[in-house]
Motif scaffolding. Structure first.
Motif, PDB file in Angstrom:
ATOM      1  N   ARG A   1      -5.290  14.469   4.633  1.00 39.88           N
ATOM      2  CA  ARG A   1      -4.175  14.479   3.677  1.00 39.88           C
ATOM      3  C   ARG A   1      -3.016  15.328   4.196  1.00 39.88           C
ATOM      4  O   ARG A   1      -1.848  14.945   4.051  1.00 39.88           O
ATOM      5  CB  ARG A   1      -4.666  15.029   2.327  1.00 39.88           C
ATOM      6  CG  ARG A   1      -3.604  15.042   1.237  1.00 39.88           C
ATOM      7  CD  ARG A   1      -3.023  13.661   0.987  1.00 39.88           C
ATOM      8  NE  ARG A   1      -2.018  13.663  -0.059  1.00 39.88           N
ATOM      9  CZ  ARG A   1      -1.117  12.715  -0.231  1.00 39.88           C
ATOM     10  NH1 ARG A   1      -1.111  11.658   0.615  1.00 39.88           N
ATOM     11  NH2 ARG A   1      -0.234  12.770  -1.203  1.00 39.88           N
ATOM     12  N   SER A   2      -3.353  16.461   4.829  1.00 41.67           N
ATOM     13  CA  SER A   2      -2.285  17.335   5.352  1.00 41.67           C
ATOM     14  C   SER A   2      -1.500  16.629   6.455  1.00 41.67           C
ATOM     15  O   SER A   2      -0.273  16.764   6.537  1.00 41.67           O
ATOM     16  CB  SER A   2      -2.890  18.633   5.887  1.00 41.67           C
ATOM     17  OG  SER A   2      -3.692  18.394   7.012  1.00 41.67           O
ATOM     18  N   ARG A   3      -2.179  15.831   7.288  1.00 39.72           N
ATOM     19  CA  ARG A   3      -1.478  15.106   8.357  1.00 39.72           C
ATOM     20  C   ARG A   3      -0.597  14.012   7.764  1.00 39.72           C
ATOM     21  O   ARG A   3       0.496  13.744   8.262  1.00 39.72           O
ATOM     22  CB  ARG A   3      -2.480  14.505   9.348  1.00 39.72           C
ATOM     23  CG  ARG A   3      -3.337  15.508  10.080  1.00 39.72           C
ATOM     24  CD  ARG A   3      -2.522  16.501  10.875  1.00 39.72           C
ATOM     25  NE  ARG A   3      -1.751  15.816  11.905  1.00 39.72           N
ATOM     26  CZ  ARG A   3      -0.915  16.410  12.741  1.00 39.72           C
ATOM     27  NH1 ARG A   3      -0.694  17.707  12.623  1.00 39.72           N
ATOM     28  NH2 ARG A   3      -0.265  15.726  13.661  1.00 39.72           N
ATOM     29  N   ASP A   4      -1.082  13.334   6.671  1.00 42.08           N
ATOM     30  CA  ASP A   4      -0.262  12.307   6.023  1.00 42.08           C
ATOM     31  C   ASP A   4       1.013  12.919   5.462  1.00 42.08           C
ATOM     32  O   ASP A   4       2.131  12.413   5.680  1.00 42.08           O
ATOM     33  CB  ASP A   4      -1.050  11.646   4.876  1.00 42.08           C
ATOM     34  CG  ASP A   4      -2.238  10.855   5.386  1.00 42.08           C
ATOM     35  OD1 ASP A   4      -2.250  10.549   6.599  1.00 42.08           O
ATOM     36  OD2 ASP A   4      -3.146  10.548   4.590  1.00 42.08           O
ATOM     37  N   LEU A   5       0.881  14.040   4.747  1.00 42.64           N
ATOM     38  CA  LEU A   5       2.044  14.683   4.144  1.00 42.64           C
ATOM     39  C   LEU A   5       3.017  15.191   5.200  1.00 42.64           C
ATOM     40  O   LEU A   5       4.233  15.160   5.003  1.00 42.64           O
ATOM     41  CB  LEU A   5       1.584  15.838   3.240  1.00 42.64           C
ATOM     42  CG  LEU A   5       0.782  15.430   1.989  1.00 42.64           C
ATOM     43  CD1 LEU A   5       0.277  16.660   1.259  1.00 42.64           C
ATOM     44  CD2 LEU A   5       1.641  14.561   1.062  1.00 42.64           C
TER      45      LEU A   5
ATOM     46  N   GLU B   1       0.447   8.728  -2.353  1.00 47.92           N
ATOM     47  CA  GLU B   1      -0.502   9.599  -3.025  1.00 47.92           C
ATOM     48  C   GLU B   1      -1.832   9.671  -2.292  1.00 47.92           C
ATOM     49  O   GLU B   1      -2.771  10.300  -2.753  1.00 47.92           O
ATOM     50  CB  GLU B   1      -0.748   9.070  -4.457  1.00 47.92           C
ATOM     51  CG  GLU B   1       0.488   9.001  -5.316  1.00 47.92           C
ATOM     52  CD  GLU B   1       1.171  10.364  -5.431  1.00 47.92           C
ATOM     53  OE1 GLU B   1       0.444  11.380  -5.516  1.00 47.92           O
ATOM     54  OE2 GLU B   1       2.419  10.415  -5.435  1.00 47.92           O
ATOM     55  N   GLY B   2      -1.911   8.999  -1.153  1.00 46.40           N
ATOM     56  CA  GLY B   2      -3.125   9.049  -0.352  1.00 46.40           C
ATOM     57  C   GLY B   2      -4.137   7.996  -0.708  1.00 46.40           C
ATOM     58  O   GLY B   2      -5.292   8.058  -0.262  1.00 46.40           O
ATOM     59  N   VAL B   3      -3.741   6.957  -1.525  1.00 47.25           N
ATOM     60  CA  VAL B   3      -4.662   5.896  -1.908  1.00 47.25           C
ATOM     61  C   VAL B   3      -4.605   4.802  -0.845  1.00 47.25           C
ATOM     62  O   VAL B   3      -3.520   4.378  -0.432  1.00 47.25           O
ATOM     63  CB  VAL B   3      -4.296   5.325  -3.280  1.00 47.25           C
ATOM     64  CG1 VAL B   3      -5.215   4.160  -3.636  1.00 47.25           C
ATOM     65  CG2 VAL B   3      -4.375   6.415  -4.338  1.00 47.25           C
ATOM     66  N   TYR B   4      -5.781   4.370  -0.362  1.00 47.48           N
ATOM     67  CA  TYR B   4      -5.840   3.336   0.665  1.00 47.48           C
ATOM     68  C   TYR B   4      -5.327   2.021   0.100  1.00 47.48           C
ATOM     69  O   TYR B   4      -5.778   1.544  -0.958  1.00 47.48           O
ATOM     70  CB  TYR B   4      -7.256   3.141   1.186  1.00 47.48           C
ATOM     71  CG  TYR B   4      -7.652   4.181   2.197  1.00 47.48           C
ATOM     72  CD1 TYR B   4      -7.359   3.999   3.548  1.00 47.48           C
ATOM     73  CD2 TYR B   4      -8.302   5.338   1.809  1.00 47.48           C
ATOM     74  CE1 TYR B   4      -7.712   4.951   4.474  1.00 47.48           C
ATOM     75  CE2 TYR B   4      -8.649   6.306   2.721  1.00 47.48           C
ATOM     76  CZ  TYR B   4      -8.357   6.106   4.070  1.00 47.48           C
ATOM     77  OH  TYR B   4      -8.710   7.048   5.008  1.00 47.48           O
ATOM     78  N   LEU B   5      -4.321   1.409   0.805  1.00 44.58           N
ATOM     79  CA  LEU B   5      -3.776   0.111   0.428  1.00 44.58           C
ATOM     80  C   LEU B   5      -4.304  -1.005   1.337  1.00 44.58           C
ATOM     81  O   LEU B   5      -4.359  -2.170   0.920  1.00 44.58           O
ATOM     82  CB  LEU B   5      -2.245   0.147   0.507  1.00 44.58           C
ATOM     83  CG  LEU B   5      -1.553   1.195  -0.380  1.00 44.58           C
ATOM     84  CD1 LEU B   5      -0.051   1.145  -0.144  1.00 44.58           C
ATOM     85  CD2 LEU B   5      -1.878   0.968  -1.857  1.00 44.58           C
TER      86      LEU B   5
ATOM     87  N   ARG C   1      -9.295   7.381  -2.247  1.00 42.70           N
ATOM     88  CA  ARG C   1      -8.691   8.430  -1.412  1.00 42.70           C
ATOM     89  C   ARG C   1      -9.730   8.940  -0.408  1.00 42.70           C
ATOM     90  O   ARG C   1     -10.936   8.651  -0.514  1.00 42.70           O
ATOM     91  CB  ARG C   1      -8.223   9.587  -2.292  1.00 42.70           C
ATOM     92  CG  ARG C   1      -7.037   9.238  -3.195  1.00 42.70           C
ATOM     93  CD  ARG C   1      -6.647  10.475  -4.009  1.00 42.70           C
ATOM     94  NE  ARG C   1      -5.402  10.279  -4.706  1.00 42.70           N
ATOM     95  CZ  ARG C   1      -5.275   9.681  -5.894  1.00 42.70           C
ATOM     96  NH1 ARG C   1      -6.362   9.202  -6.488  1.00 42.70           N
ATOM     97  NH2 ARG C   1      -4.096   9.554  -6.472  1.00 42.70           N
ATOM     98  N   ASP C   2      -9.245   9.769   0.532  1.00 40.19           N
ATOM     99  CA  ASP C   2     -10.145  10.305   1.566  1.00 40.19           C
ATOM    100  C   ASP C   2     -11.231  11.164   0.944  1.00 40.19           C
ATOM    101  O   ASP C   2     -12.377  11.196   1.430  1.00 40.19           O
ATOM    102  CB  ASP C   2      -9.352  11.142   2.587  1.00 40.19           C
ATOM    103  CG  ASP C   2      -8.472  10.271   3.456  1.00 40.19           C
ATOM    104  OD1 ASP C   2      -8.954   9.208   3.891  1.00 40.19           O
ATOM    105  OD2 ASP C   2      -7.318  10.674   3.735  1.00 40.19           O
TER     106      ASP C   2
ATOM    107  N   LYS D   1       0.201   8.474  12.938  1.00 40.12           N
ATOM    108  CA  LYS D   1       0.508   8.269  11.524  1.00 40.12           C
ATOM    109  C   LYS D   1       2.015   8.181  11.361  1.00 40.12           C
ATOM    110  O   LYS D   1       2.744   9.103  11.776  1.00 40.12           O
ATOM    111  CB  LYS D   1      -0.061   9.410  10.685  1.00 40.12           C
ATOM    112  CG  LYS D   1      -1.596   9.413  10.679  1.00 40.12           C
ATOM    113  CD  LYS D   1      -2.158  10.434   9.723  1.00 40.12           C
ATOM    114  CE  LYS D   1      -3.683  10.324   9.683  1.00 40.12           C
ATOM    115  NZ  LYS D   1      -4.285  11.286   8.740  1.00 40.12           N
ATOM    116  N   THR D   2       2.491   7.054  10.757  1.00 37.36           N
ATOM    117  CA  THR D   2       3.923   6.775  10.667  1.00 37.36           C
ATOM    118  C   THR D   2       4.303   6.449   9.209  1.00 37.36           C
ATOM    119  O   THR D   2       3.637   5.625   8.553  1.00 37.36           O
ATOM    120  CB  THR D   2       4.286   5.577  11.561  1.00 37.36           C
ATOM    121  OG1 THR D   2       3.803   5.824  12.871  1.00 37.36           O
ATOM    122  CG2 THR D   2       5.789   5.367  11.591  1.00 37.36           C
TER     123      THR D   2
END
Length: 958
Positions: free
Chosen positions: A72-76, A33-37, A58-59, A106-107
């Motif tokens: 976010r677009s690059r993560d998705l 969901e884009g939340v930093y872990l 999130r960002d 990003k992996t």
């Protein structure tokens, strides 16, 4: 500062957290969901906030909305493709405020089959990016310099298979060094086998006319090197069937460019493979004794050892060079003892195959709970090192070409000179440093040769260069010492780094322009008189005709020929003749206006163009002025010469509107003036053109006459005046034309001399006379025949006059049976071959008669120089003897002079009894004329011989 460890990670991987915290590159983990872990220390420094304030957010909580959407677009996208994605991102680091270019990987990260989130790693590639930009800039500069310094040029004769080329072509290919041409086959053999068929196909397309030839291929040089070349050309000549005969083109060495392209492709492929496999960072873990405990895939790639080969092996034996092992072991022991790492450094470690690997290496000692481990994080510096080396090599190549250029090169930043090569310093005659920070206008006179202001014109040229990228012109420069020189100037825009510069390539053409001006002068002006020559005359006449045709005006063309110039030239010498021509040219120029043209066609012929003629009489008035001016005495050293001139005049457009016709008209009018007695002018008339055409036809018919048996020899008796007995005859040539009847010798003899046929005619006449004389001397043994000889028969190459003695022998005739009649014009010629041939003929006994004495350019010196047997008084002196006291006095003087010099006298043109009586009383020896008989055919002359009483031996032998 520590970061939160995700709860799904087991406790035994806490050492990995310690490892990631020491990485110099930012590492982070976000859920689906884009939340930093998770984030490491480098990431914290980048954002400038504590990890506790980042994890769980999130960002969009941390950065601007636009940037957050991009992250976010690059993560998705990585989750969607289920693979690592790589992109470059410009990030401003909070801890130092610097803006850096990160290469971000990003992996998608899974725990078993469950998606945990997206793992991100960022690598600072700012320096590499700068190096690549510098390399591209230097390569661009190199390309401009190469264009300015020239290429290999070739010229292929397709039919012969010979390839001609310049020295630069040989330097590139290594073929035919020191030669200008060689067979094409030698070059074809050097083309790389893998490229040959493509090159041939492109050549065939060009030869068929489908497209110009362009090819990039490899050449295998004899020295073992393989070079890449760019080859361009086209067909410049085809035969009547359209088949190619000749091609020309140029060859450039593009090896550097190809190597750069190949290096770039290799670098891109290498980094792509690394980024796709998250292998940007080589990580190893070691025990205190140096045993390898951890070895990732990136390390396998970096050092050549697989994970199976590396684990359990000693660090020192694996990647440490032998000479450095002792020192490295000491440093490792110190780090384990202090339980801390050392600052990152540039190291050279050993690959499996033995070569050294340049790496940026950082080290840290971590307590994993059950043992201490040293982790090494190595980043391959090979690409950066190669780029820097390439940049240095490119700079060296640029400097070498810059310095070795045959042309002067100035590098301009705006209008200021910021760099010059050694040739430029030599060209301007000063130290190169004296040219820096100056403008082109500082090195130019205030005005250019065409009068334009140098500063304004220079600004225009520079602006044109910036607009078009390339500008060429001629420019006059001024050296610091004030001397001027002209140059061919090529201005080229060059992108050097992020700045635009202009390369000014200069080539001194001062001497080239002087040579061109001299060549033009020699091609258009007469070297002796400095007047326009025939070529320039035709150019100016064409211009004047066009102007007069446009403005409805008239012009006059005058053709002048100096009368008897050859005689003056022969008697006084060529130096005096040249002085006379120069004086005549100056007098002619003084007679005309400055808008008129005086030209020398060659020899003693001149031409005058009178432009903007108001009336034809104006041309006649000028001709009269020229006649008077040229008639004045010419003082040539110690000698004085007098000349007259014959002038032909034609008017445009009255007589003709075409240049060639006008020149012919003037020529015909000039010859008409000569026929009328010289020293006069004559306007062209249409009958003159008809007469000229008749002369052309007659000259053509003359060549057929001898073979056609149209020539006949007539004989005019020569009598001893006291006895009125025939003692000889003058052989006279007559032409009976099949259509025009009898043609006067005065008409056809000059044509025979002009065409050279007079030599063949002369030989034929002499053979016929000898044949006839051998018969007649049986009737009168002392009979002799006079034969007229043209001067051309003496001057012709391979003259046959001396062979006449053999003709006499073949007919059994003595030499004194023939008399050669020559003119004063021949004796005036001082060439040795005249006196040599006359002496040879006299040695055989042949006698010489001087014809038409007193009518030419008389000089008594030749009477003393040459052995003359007979002096012939011209009929112009005999015709008016009974009424003209001057003619009588001249005849008395010639007879007395001849007798004093031991010569006999023959009078021509005796038509009246009074003429005969006076001549006999004056003591003249012989005579001929209509009073006795005209020229008669051979059979009539023979009858005359048969009817007369033979003369006494002592009389006929005079």
């Amino acid at each position: 500062m520590s970061a939160t460890v995700p709860p799904f990670l087991p406790a035994d991987v806490h050492w990995l957290n310690t490892l990631l915290q020491h990485l110099p590159d930012p590492v982070w983990l976000k859920d689906a969901e884009g939340v930093y872990l998770y984030c490491n220390q480098a990431f914290v420094q980048m954002f400038g906030d504590a990890a506790n304030n980042i994890v769980g957010k999130r960002d969009c909580d941390l950065v601007e909305a636009e940037l957050a959407d991009f992250f976010r677009s690059r993560d998705l996208l990585a989750i969607h493709h289920d693979r690592a994605l790589v992109n470059d991102e410009w990030i401003t680091f909070a801890h130092d405020g610097l803006r850096r270019l990160l290469q971000v990987i990003k992996t998608p990260l899974y725990h078993g089959t469950q998606l945990v989130g997206v793992l991100g790693i960022g690598r600072d590639i700012t320096h590499l990016h700068q190096v690549q930009q510098q390399l591209a800039s230097q390569e661009s500069m190199l390309r401009y310099v190469m264009e300015a310094t020239g290429e290999g040029v070739w010229d292929w004769d397709i039919q012969s298979g010979i390839l001609q080329h310049n020295s630069r072509w040989s330097e590139i290919t290594g073929i035919a060094v020191g030669q200008e041409s060689h067979p094409l086959g030698e070059f074809v053999a050097s083309v790389h086998p893998d490229d040959l068929s493509a090159v041939q196909a492109l050549l065939e397309r060009c030869q068929r006319g489908e497209a110009p030839y362009y090819s990039e291929y490899r050449i295998c040089r004899r020295d073992g090197r393989t070079v890449w070349v760019m080859d361009r050309g086209d067909v410049v000549e085809r035969d009547a069937q359209g088949l190619p005969k000749r091609m020309v083109g140029s060859l450039s060495d593009i090896t550097t460019r190809k190597q750069a392209e190949q290096a770039l492709r290799a670098s891109e492929a290498r980094f792509r493979a690394i980024f796709e496999n998250v292998d940007a960072l080589a990580i190893q873990g070691y025990a205190p004794d140096g045993t390898v405990l951890y070895w990732n895939h990136a390390s396998s790639l970096l050092y050549g050892y697989s994970q199976q080969e590396a684990l359990g092996k000693s660090l020192y034996q694996l990647i440490i060079p032998p000479l450095a092992r002792e020192m490295v072991e000491r440093d490792v022991n110190w780090m384990f003892a202090q339980q801390r790492g050392v600052p990152a450094a540039h190291l050279r470690l050993m690959h499996k195959d033995g070569h050294l690997v340049d790496v940026h290496s950082s080290h840290t000692v971590v307590n994993t709970g059950d043992q201490l481990m040293m982790f090494c994080l190595d980043i391959d510096l090979g690409a950066q090192m190669r780029a820097e080396n390439a940049l240095q090599a490119s700079e060296q190549r640029y400097r070498a070409l810059f310095a070795a250029s045959a042309d002067a090169i100035l590098v301009l930043d705006g209008q200021l000179i910021v760099d010059v090569n050694p040739v430029a310093a030599r060209l301007f005659g000063c130290d190169g440093a004296q040219l820096l920070q100056r403008t082109p206008c500082d090195l130019s006179p205030p005005q250019q040769p065409d009068g334009q202001d140098s500063a304004q014109l220079a600004a225009q040229h520079l602006q044109k260069t910036l607009e078009q990228g390339l500008w060429q012109c001629e420019w006059r420069f001024m050296r610091p010492d004030g001397s001027l020189f002209d140059a061919e100037l090529q201005l080229t825009v060059a992108e050097l780094g992020s700045e635009r510069h202009i390369l000014a390539t200069c080539r001194d053409i001062t001497q080239k322009k002087k040579d061109a001006a001299l060549i033009w002068r020699q091609a258009n002006f007469d070297q002796l008189t400095d007047l326009p020559n025939r070529y320039m005359l035709q150019s100016r006449l064409a211009q004047d005709i066009a102007r007069c045709r446009r403005d409805g005006q008239r012009l006059a063309l005058l053709l002048l020929d100096l009368d008897h110039f050859k005689e003056v030239n022969d008697t006084l010498g060529h130096r005096a003749g040249d002085e006379l021509l120069q004086s005549a040219a100056q007098r002619l120029q003084a007679c005309v206006r400055h808008v008129d043209t005086v030209a020398r066609l060659g020899g003693d012929e001149f031409t005058v163009i009178i432009s903007s003629l108001e009336h034809a009489q104006q041309a006649g008035e000028l001709a009269e002025r020229i006649l008077q001016t040229l008639a004045a005495p010419y003082h040539l050293g110690n000698d004085v010469a007098y000349l007259s001139v014959s002038i032909g005049i034609t008017i445009f457009p009255d007589d003709s509107s075409e240049m060639e016709s006008l020149l012919k008209n003037a020529d015909q009018a000039m010859y008409a003036a000569k026929d009328l007695g010289r020293n006069r002018s004559c306007f062209f008339t249409q009958p003159m053109q008809q007469a000229a055409q008749n002369r052309v036809r007659l000259s053509r018919d003359l060549r057929q006459a001898l073979a056609g048996g149209q020539f006949h020899i007539y004989y005019q008796p020569i009598l001893a005046l006291q006895q009125r007995q025939v003692i000889g005859a003058e052989a006279l040539l007559r032409w009976q034309h099949p259509e025009r009847g009898w043609i006067s010798p005065a008409e056809f003899i000059p044509l025979a001399e002009d065409s050279g046929l007079v030599i063949e005619l002369g030989d034929w006449v002499f053979r016929q006379v000898c044949r006839q004389l051998s018969h007649w001397r049986q009737l009168q043994p002392q009979l002799h025949i006079s034969v007229n000889v043209s001067p051309l028969q003496f001057f012709a190459e391979g003259s046959s006059l001396t062979s006449w003695t053999a003709t006499l022998d073949s007919h059994g005739l003595p030499g004194d049976s023939v008399v050669l009649e020559i003119t004063e014009r021949l004796l005036l010629d001082n060439r040795e071959q005249v006196s040599t041939q006359l002496a040879a003929l006299r040695d055989f006994g042949i006698r010489v008669s001087l014809d038409d004495f007193g009518t030419g350019y008389s000089s008594l010196s030749y009477l003393k120089k040459f052995d003359i047997d007979y002096l012939k008084i011209d009929q112009s002196f005999v015709r008016d003897l009974e009424s003209d006291a001057s003619d009588r006095a001249l005849c008395e003087a010639m007879i007395a002079m001849a007798h004093r010099l031991g010569m006999s006298v023959v009078a021509e043109g005796i038509e009246k009894q009074d003429h005969l009586d006076w001549l006999r009383e004056a003591g003249c020896d012989y005579g001929q004329g209509y009073l006795f008989a005209p020229a008669i055919p051979a059979d009539a002359f023979e009858q005359r011989l048969l009817q007369q009483v033979p003369l006494p031996t002592d009389l006929s032998g005079q």
